[in-house]
Scaffold this motif. Structure first.
Motif, PDB file in Angstrom:
ATOM      1  N   GLN A 167     -72.410 -47.614  17.763  1.00  0.00           N
ATOM      2  CA  GLN A 167     -72.188 -48.793  18.610  1.00  0.00           C
ATOM      3  C   GLN A 167     -70.728 -48.842  19.057  1.00  0.00           C
ATOM      4  O   GLN A 167     -70.420 -49.101  20.216  1.00  0.00           O
ATOM      5  N   MET A 168     -69.836 -48.571  18.121  1.00  0.00           N
ATOM      6  CA  MET A 168     -68.415 -48.635  18.439  1.00  0.00           C
ATOM      7  C   MET A 168     -68.038 -47.611  19.508  1.00  0.00           C
ATOM      8  O   MET A 168     -67.325 -47.929  20.453  1.00  0.00           O
ATOM      9  N   THR A 169     -68.560 -46.385  19.365  1.00  0.00           N
ATOM     10  CA  THR A 169     -68.167 -45.357  20.337  1.00  0.00           C
ATOM     11  C   THR A 169     -68.735 -45.668  21.722  1.00  0.00           C
ATOM     12  O   THR A 169     -68.131 -45.319  22.726  1.00  0.00           O
ATOM     13  N   VAL A 170     -69.890 -46.334  21.768  1.00  0.00           N
ATOM     14  CA  VAL A 170     -70.449 -46.712  23.065  1.00  0.00           C
ATOM     15  C   VAL A 170     -69.662 -47.868  23.678  1.00  0.00           C
ATOM     16  O   VAL A 170     -69.375 -47.894  24.865  1.00  0.00           O
ATOM     17  N   LEU A 171     -69.288 -48.830  22.835  1.00  0.00           N
ATOM     18  CA  LEU A 171     -68.621 -50.033  23.347  1.00  0.00           C
ATOM     19  C   LEU A 171     -67.134 -49.794  23.629  1.00  0.00           C
ATOM     20  O   LEU A 171     -66.520 -50.558  24.365  1.00  0.00           O
ATOM     21  N   GLU A 172     -66.571 -48.748  23.058  1.00  0.00           N
ATOM     22  CA  GLU A 172     -65.160 -48.397  23.281  1.00  0.00           C
ATOM     23  C   GLU A 172     -64.249 -49.617  23.178  1.00  0.00           C
ATOM     24  O   GLU A 172     -63.585 -50.007  24.137  1.00  0.00           O
ATOM     25  N   PRO A 173     -64.187 -50.231  21.994  1.00  0.00           N
ATOM     26  CA  PRO A 173     -63.413 -51.458  21.840  1.00  0.00           C
ATOM     27  C   PRO A 173     -61.909 -51.207  21.916  1.00  0.00           C
ATOM     28  O   PRO A 173     -61.443 -50.089  21.686  1.00  0.00           O
ATOM     29  N   THR A 174     -61.186 -52.268  22.249  1.00  0.00           N
ATOM     30  CA  THR A 174     -59.730 -52.205  22.229  1.00  0.00           C
ATOM     31  C   THR A 174     -59.221 -52.273  20.784  1.00  0.00           C
ATOM     32  O   THR A 174     -58.261 -51.611  20.420  1.00  0.00           O
ATOM     33  N   LEU A 175     -59.881 -53.090  19.991  1.00  0.00           N
ATOM     34  CA  LEU A 175     -59.533 -53.193  18.578  1.00  0.00           C
ATOM     35  C   LEU A 175     -60.805 -53.072  17.744  1.00  0.00           C
ATOM     36  O   LEU A 175     -61.712 -53.893  17.868  1.00  0.00           O
ATOM     37  N   ALA A 176     -60.862 -52.027  16.926  1.00  0.00           N
ATOM     38  CA  ALA A 176     -62.009 -51.852  16.034  1.00  0.00           C
ATOM     39  C   ALA A 176     -61.582 -52.185  14.617  1.00  0.00           C
ATOM     40  O   ALA A 176     -60.581 -51.664  14.132  1.00  0.00           O
ATOM     41  N   ILE A 177     -62.324 -53.076  13.994  1.00  0.00           N
ATOM     42  CA  ILE A 177     -62.079 -53.409  12.596  1.00  0.00           C
ATOM     43  C   ILE A 177     -63.265 -52.867  11.807  1.00  0.00           C
ATOM     44  O   ILE A 177     -64.407 -53.290  12.022  1.00  0.00           O
ATOM     45  N   LEU A 178     -63.001 -51.922  10.953  1.00  0.00           N
ATOM     46  CA  LEU A 178     -64.100 -51.265  10.246  1.00  0.00           C
ATOM     47  C   LEU A 178     -64.026 -51.637   8.769  1.00  0.00           C
ATOM     48  O   LEU A 178     -63.118 -51.237   8.057  1.00  0.00           O
ATOM     49  N   ASP A 179     -65.020 -52.429   8.354  1.00  0.00           N
ATOM     50  CA  ASP A 179     -65.004 -52.996   7.011  1.00  0.00           C
ATOM     51  C   ASP A 179     -65.749 -52.077   6.045  1.00  0.00           C
ATOM     52  O   ASP A 179     -66.971 -51.981   6.109  1.00  0.00           O
ATOM     53  N   GLU A 180     -65.010 -51.413   5.188  1.00  0.00           N
ATOM     54  CA  GLU A 180     -65.609 -50.533   4.150  1.00  0.00           C
ATOM     55  C   GLU A 180     -66.633 -49.583   4.752  1.00  0.00           C
ATOM     56  O   GLU A 180     -67.715 -49.386   4.188  1.00  0.00           O
ATOM     57  N   THR A 181     -66.270 -49.006   5.878  1.00  0.00           N
ATOM     58  CA  THR A 181     -67.209 -48.124   6.563  1.00  0.00           C
ATOM     59  C   THR A 181     -67.533 -46.886   5.742  1.00  0.00           C
ATOM     60  O   THR A 181     -68.582 -46.269   5.902  1.00  0.00           O
ATOM     61  N   ASP A 182     -66.638 -46.540   4.814  1.00  0.00           N
ATOM     62  CA  ASP A 182     -66.854 -45.326   4.025  1.00  0.00           C
ATOM     63  C   ASP A 182     -67.760 -45.550   2.817  1.00  0.00           C
ATOM     64  O   ASP A 182     -68.265 -44.588   2.250  1.00  0.00           O
ATOM     65  N   SER A 183     -67.984 -46.801   2.450  1.00  0.00           N
ATOM     66  CA  SER A 183     -68.761 -47.010   1.228  1.00  0.00           C
ATOM     67  C   SER A 183     -70.195 -46.543   1.426  1.00  0.00           C
ATOM     68  O   SER A 183     -70.798 -46.762   2.468  1.00  0.00           O
ATOM     69  N   GLY A 184     -70.717 -45.866   0.443  1.00  0.00           N
ATOM     70  CA  GLY A 184     -72.104 -45.408   0.492  1.00  0.00           C
ATOM     71  C   GLY A 184     -72.312 -44.158   1.321  1.00  0.00           C
ATOM     72  O   GLY A 184     -73.439 -43.802   1.621  1.00  0.00           O
ATOM     73  N   LEU A 185     -71.238 -43.491   1.732  1.00  0.00           N
ATOM     74  CA  LEU A 185     -71.407 -42.279   2.543  1.00  0.00           C
ATOM     75  C   LEU A 185     -71.161 -41.031   1.694  1.00  0.00           C
ATOM     76  O   LEU A 185     -70.218 -40.987   0.911  1.00  0.00           O
ATOM     77  N   ASP A 186     -72.015 -40.020   1.889  1.00  0.00           N
ATOM     78  CA  ASP A 186     -71.696 -38.736   1.267  1.00  0.00           C
ATOM     79  C   ASP A 186     -70.668 -38.033   2.145  1.00  0.00           C
ATOM     80  O   ASP A 186     -70.325 -38.493   3.234  1.00  0.00           O
ATOM     81  N   ILE A 187     -70.181 -36.899   1.669  1.00  0.00           N
ATOM     82  CA  ILE A 187     -69.015 -36.289   2.314  1.00  0.00           C
ATOM     83  C   ILE A 187     -69.329 -35.833   3.737  1.00  0.00           C
ATOM     84  O   ILE A 187     -68.503 -35.970   4.642  1.00  0.00           O
ATOM     85  N   ASP A 188     -70.573 -35.358   3.966  1.00  0.00           N
ATOM     86  CA  ASP A 188     -70.929 -34.923   5.319  1.00  0.00           C
ATOM     87  C   ASP A 188     -70.980 -36.103   6.282  1.00  0.00           C
ATOM     88  O   ASP A 188     -70.454 -36.032   7.397  1.00  0.00           O
ATOM     89  N   ALA A 189     -71.589 -37.194   5.814  1.00  0.00           N
ATOM     90  CA  ALA A 189     -71.682 -38.396   6.649  1.00  0.00           C
ATOM     91  C   ALA A 189     -70.291 -38.963   6.896  1.00  0.00           C
ATOM     92  O   ALA A 189     -69.980 -39.459   7.989  1.00  0.00           O
ATOM     93  N   LEU A 190     -69.455 -38.868   5.883  1.00  0.00           N
ATOM     94  CA  LEU A 190     -68.085 -39.383   6.017  1.00  0.00           C
ATOM     95  C   LEU A 190     -67.344 -38.646   7.140  1.00  0.00           C
ATOM     96  O   LEU A 190     -66.646 -39.259   7.952  1.00  0.00           O
TER      97      LEU A 190
END
Lengths: 260, 432
Positions: A167-190
């Motif tokens: 969603q973020m890459t499509v919306l191309e925001p001016t300011l992206a706030i990413l809240d704990e986006t890394d939690s629950g990701l394995d290394i490939d997904a990260l």
């Protein structure tokens, strides 16, 4: 958006003090984010990291006691959440909500067109839109079945995070706030998620990564690292601070602050 | 405040109308006796447990006598989705040949309820199926016409059969009976459509019998007029390994109650019931189901969704009975309801009565407002509040609407359902 240049102030938070159910969670927080920068906000659990993200996105059940947040020259806190989004502020949720029955791709199209209307651009038709989305889905290594599903419906934790970044890459925001986006990701997904975020690193945008762990910062190298604890930014530094936090934990920062 | 329950002027006023009805002396006698009993018993009130949520006091001042025949405009059916198959049209309960398309498929045999009126009232009409069936009895007293259809064993018509009940004001007592022979299958779509805005009262009865292995998908689309009180009473008897699917979309009416009783009568019988009610404005929409697991290995699944806005009221009152000996029964019951305004209300009462061992039964019921987390998520994606609310409301009933077949009817119904939501126009693009 094209009139934003590297170094311009995108977000200026001054003395922000916020209560949740009568409890003071943020306590005089200051932060300045400029175009072209990536900030990492780190801190122990319960420090107020998610509160900061939610307040900036416009969640209603927080009481702003004092302070201000100015976004691109406007009083951010006076804007409704949807107005913030249309002005290019994006929140990637820590726990993206599942909305069965609301189609993932239609939501994204509506979101992009809401943003485009705000920018005075013509809305995209289904064909133009799909071309963009398919491009970004390739970047995020998502298959097309995601388009047909309900918003996050039945997605795994990792799929939800990917969907947020899509969603973020499509919306191309001016300011992206990413809240704990890394939690629950394995290394490939990260790595995939990091690729998505890095694709948005341009001179006219900024990213704020809210995270508990350092490992995301191996893949998205921040310009500034802040320690949020006791409701304030207690210490700021560069990439090195994140590595030091990883080695030493957070207690020393708190002790240092108490001594001062 | 309200009239005493034993004061029944509307039913008493019906007595002269009996003499105008067709039928043998035996019928006239039965009708007179039955109506006299109904006058004595009075209309159901919320004090009757089965009518706890439905108050019929509106009927105290309503004309219940069958409406006289009236000419209809050629475009009388334009409010309906396009016909998907042969269509039988009944106007105020009476067959209307000119509007009907009687090219029925092979295997489907149509007779008329009128044929029954020459002999003595048959047990299928007179014998009670439920402890309280006053409205059903009222229909039996007043019905003068109706579709009687039989599908021969093994038949499988490709197109759905449509029965349209058109109401133009006054009383109407449609009576439909459908029997499916062994291993046959059919899709039946029933429309209840109000024309104009006159006061109406409709007491409809639909009886369905499925022989072994038969399959019926029965869709009821309720588009009654804004001044219509309607009690739609359906009863299905499902034989061995037969499957009865019912879909209800309740969109119209002033006060409408849909009563559905399903008897799983043969081993391995299945019932799959889904419905959605929209009680907007001052509308009242009520759903009552009674699912009777009589023998073993039956499965039943109920999924009902209610949306109430304005000062609308709704209810879901669903009971599942598992009789002794109905082992290996599997039953699920879900009623979820959404309130869009402070004045709206929906009551829900799922009930389970289990008299057998080795059964799997689950039920759940909720009534609440829109999920704030979902709403916030949509807002942070730039949707305005009105659109976000409409979208979530629509999504709330999506599961039920999606189950409607065929697709052309589903889309037409979705468009109508959408029209009932605030900000309908803004979310159309989501429902491609």
């Amino acid at each position: 958006m094209s009139n934003i240049h590297k170094g311009d102030v995108i977000l200026q938070i001054s003395g922000l003090t916020v209560k949740v159910q009568g409890r003071r969670i943020l306590n005089g927080l200051n932060l300045t984010v400029r175009a072209g920068e990536v900030h990492a906000i780190m801190g122990p659990n319960g420090a107020g990291k998610s509160t900061l993200s939610q307040v900036l996105a416009g969640r209603a059940d927080y009481e702003i006691v004092a302070g201000s947040a100015v976004y691109l020259g406007e009083d951010l806190l006076a804007l409704a959440p949807e107005e913030r989004a249309r002005r290019g502020l994006f929140l990637g949720f820590q726990y993206p909500v599942e909305i069965p029955g609301v189609n993932n791709v239609y939501l994204l199209k509506a979101a992009l067109n809401a943003r485009r209307r705000q920018l005075g651009l013509q809305e995209l038709d289904a064909f133009e839109f799909l071309a963009i989305v398919k491009d970004k889905m390739a970047l995020m290594q998502m298959d097309e079945s995601f388009l047909k599903r309900g918003v996050n419906e039945g997605f795994s934790g990792g799929e939800k995070k990917r969907n947020e970044i899509l969603q973020m890459t499509v919306l191309e925001p001016t300011l992206a706030i990413l809240d704990e986006t890394d939690s629950g990701l394995d290394i490939d997904a990260l790595k995939v998620v990091a690729n998505g975020v890095n694709s948005l690193r341009t001179d006219n945008r900024a990213v704020v990564l809210v995270t508990h762990y350092q490992r995301l910062l191996d893949h998205i190298v921040p310009d500034h690292v802040h320690v949020l604890a006791a409701g304030r930014i207690l210490k700021s530094g560069d990439r090195g601070l994140a590595l030091e936090l990883e080695r030493r934990g957070y207690d020393w920062v708190l002790e240092e602050a108490n001594a001062a | 405040m309200s009239a005493r329950p034993d004061a029944t002027p509307p039913l008493a006023r019906l007595q002269p109308a009996l003499t105008l009805l067709p039928g043998s002396a035996a019928w006239q006698q039965w009708r007179a006796a039955t109506l006299a009993q109904l006058v004595t018993d009075g209309l159901p009130t919320p004090r009757d447990d089965a009518w706890k949520y439905t108050n019929l006091r509106l009927l105290e001042r309503r004309e219940l006598a069958p409406a006289a025949a009236r000419p209809l405009a050629a475009n009388a059916l334009e409010g309906l989705p396009e016909a998907q198959g042969p269509r039988l049209v009944y106007v105020n309960g009476r067959f209307h040949a000119a509007l009907s398309d009687r090219s029925l498929p092979d295997g489907l045999v149509q007779t008329s309820y009128r044929d029954l009126l020459d002999g003595a009232p048959p047990a299928a009409v007179t014998s009670p199926i439920d402890a309280d069936q006053r409205i059903r009895q009222l229909n039996a007293c007043m019905a003068a016409d109706g579709a009687h259809l039989t599908l021969t064993a093994g038949s499988n018509p490709r197109l759905p059969l449509e029965i349209v009940h058109l109401h133009t004001g006054g009383g109407a007592y449609p009576r439909t009976r459908l029997e499916l022979g062994a291993n046959s299958s059919l899709a039946l779509i029933e429309y209840q459509l109000g024309l104009g805005n006159a006061d109406s009262f409709v007491a409809a009865v639909t009886d369905v019998v499925l022989d072994a292995g038969a399959r019926l998908t029965h869709t009821t689309v309720q588009l009654a007029g804004d001044r219509t009180v309607m009690i739609d009473d359906a009863h299905a008897v499902v034989g061995r390994d037969a499957r009865y699917a019912h879909r209800l979309v309740a969109l119209g009416g002033q006060l409408v109650r849909f009563d559905l009783r399903v008897d799983l009568d043969g081993t391995g019988a299945q019932a799959d019931l889904r419905g959605v009610l929209f009680a907007d404005g001052t509308r009242e929409q009520h759903i009552r189901t009674l699912l009777d697991h009589r023998v073993s290995h039956g499965t039943s699944d109920q999924l009902y969704r209610g949306v109430a806005g304005g000062r609308g009221r709704g209810s879901y009152d669903g009971k599942v009975i598992v009789r002794a000996g109905a082992a290996k029964t599997s039953s699920r019951q879900s009623s979820r309801n959404l309130l869009l305004s402070k004045e709206a209300s929906i009551d829900t009462r799922p009930q389970l009565e289990i008299n057998a061992d080795d059964v799997k039964c689950a039920h759940g019921a909720t009534t609440g407002t829109l999920d704030e987390n979902m709403l916030f998520y949509l807002l942070t994606r730039g949707l305005d509040r009105e659109t976000a609310r409409a979208l979530l409301t629509y999504a709330f009933v999506g599961d039920v609407l999606k189950s409607i077949e065929p697709e052309a009817v589903r889309r037409a119904i979705e468009r109508r359902a959408l029209g009932r939501l605030p900000a309908a126009a803004t979310i159309r693009e989501f429902i491609a």
